[in-house]
Design a protein around this motif. Structure first.
Motif, PDB file in Angstrom:
ATOM      1  N   PRO A  77      10.016  15.641  -6.206  1.00 23.32           N
ATOM      2  CA  PRO A  77      10.090  14.347  -7.240  1.00 23.32           C
ATOM      3  C   PRO A  77      10.762  13.388  -7.685  1.00 23.32           C
ATOM      4  N   LEU A  78      10.329  12.448  -6.514  1.00 20.39           N
ATOM      5  CA  LEU A  78      10.457  11.177  -6.996  1.00 20.39           C
ATOM      6  C   LEU A  78      10.404   9.933  -8.171  1.00 20.39           C
TER       7      LEU A  78
ATOM      8  N   ALA B 112      10.840   6.264  -5.241  1.00 23.19           N
ATOM      9  CA  ALA B 112       9.483   5.649  -4.814  1.00 23.19           C
ATOM     10  C   ALA B 112       8.945   4.554  -4.388  1.00 23.19           C
ATOM     11  N   ALA B 113       9.517   3.929  -5.517  1.00 21.96           N
ATOM     12  CA  ALA B 113       8.815   2.478  -4.368  1.00 21.96           C
ATOM     13  C   ALA B 113      10.386   1.913  -3.453  1.00 21.96           C
TER      14      ALA B 113
ATOM     15  N   VAL C 238       1.193  -1.138   0.423  1.00 22.66           N
ATOM     16  CA  VAL C 238      -0.534  -0.056  -0.332  1.00 22.66           C
ATOM     17  C   VAL C 238       0.506   1.050  -0.122  1.00 22.66           C
ATOM     18  N   ALA C 239       1.796   1.511   1.074  1.00 19.88           N
ATOM     19  CA  ALA C 239       2.791   2.653   1.125  1.00 19.88           C
ATOM     20  C   ALA C 239       3.384   2.450  -0.213  1.00 19.88           C
TER      21      ALA C 239
ATOM     22  N   MET D 163       4.194   5.599  -5.542  1.00 17.60           N
ATOM     23  CA  MET D 163       4.704   5.572  -6.625  1.00 17.60           C
ATOM     24  C   MET D 163       3.142   6.305  -8.002  1.00 17.60           C
ATOM     25  N   ALA D 164       2.410   6.517  -6.815  1.00 16.23           N
ATOM     26  CA  ALA D 164       1.179   7.122  -7.204  1.00 16.23           C
ATOM     27  C   ALA D 164       1.004   8.428  -7.185  1.00 16.23           C
TER      28      ALA D 164
END
Length: 120
Positions: free
Chosen positions: A87-88, A93-94, A18-19, A24-25
């Motif tokens: 800005p990842l 982000a993962a 979920v995180a 990522m979204a």
């Protein structure tokens, strides 16, 4: 909270998933373009929606409502904040998502152990 090993592993994997999805979204949708505060708020909203939808339509069936809903919402909101504030890239982000989900579920299990311990 559940004490069986498969449920514990499922909780850890569910929160990391979920995180990661939330981070990522929000990195894809927002990507740090709103500034820190607005990005954090927008990321929390997106992460809360991702946490709620994934818990309601997938994770609750496998792991139970109480064990999944609150940790998934917290993991989603915190993971979404990372993606909304900075800005990842996709891999960053993962990584932030997996780390955030892991920290959240460890803290929740730790707090549950402290609060429900047997007092003499």
């Amino acid at each position: 909270m559940e004490k069986r090993p498969l449920f514990i592993v499922g909780d850890f994997l569910a929160n990391m998933l979920v995180a990661t999805l939330a981070a990522m979204a929000t990195a894809w949708l927002i990507g740090g373009s709103l500034g820190m505060i607005a990005g954090a708020v927008a990321g929390m909203v997106v992460g809360a929606v991702i946490g709620l939808v994934s818990a309601l339509f997938g994770l609750m069936v496998l792991l139970g409502a109480f064990e999944v809903l609150a940790p998934a919402m917290i993991s989603g909101m915190l993971g979404g904040m990372w993606g909304g504030m900075w800005p990842l890239s996709v891999d960053a982000a993962a990584r932030w998502g997996v780390g955030t989900g892991l920290v959240v579920i460890v803290l929740i299990y730790g707090m549950n152990t402290i609060l429900t311990r047997r007092r003499t």
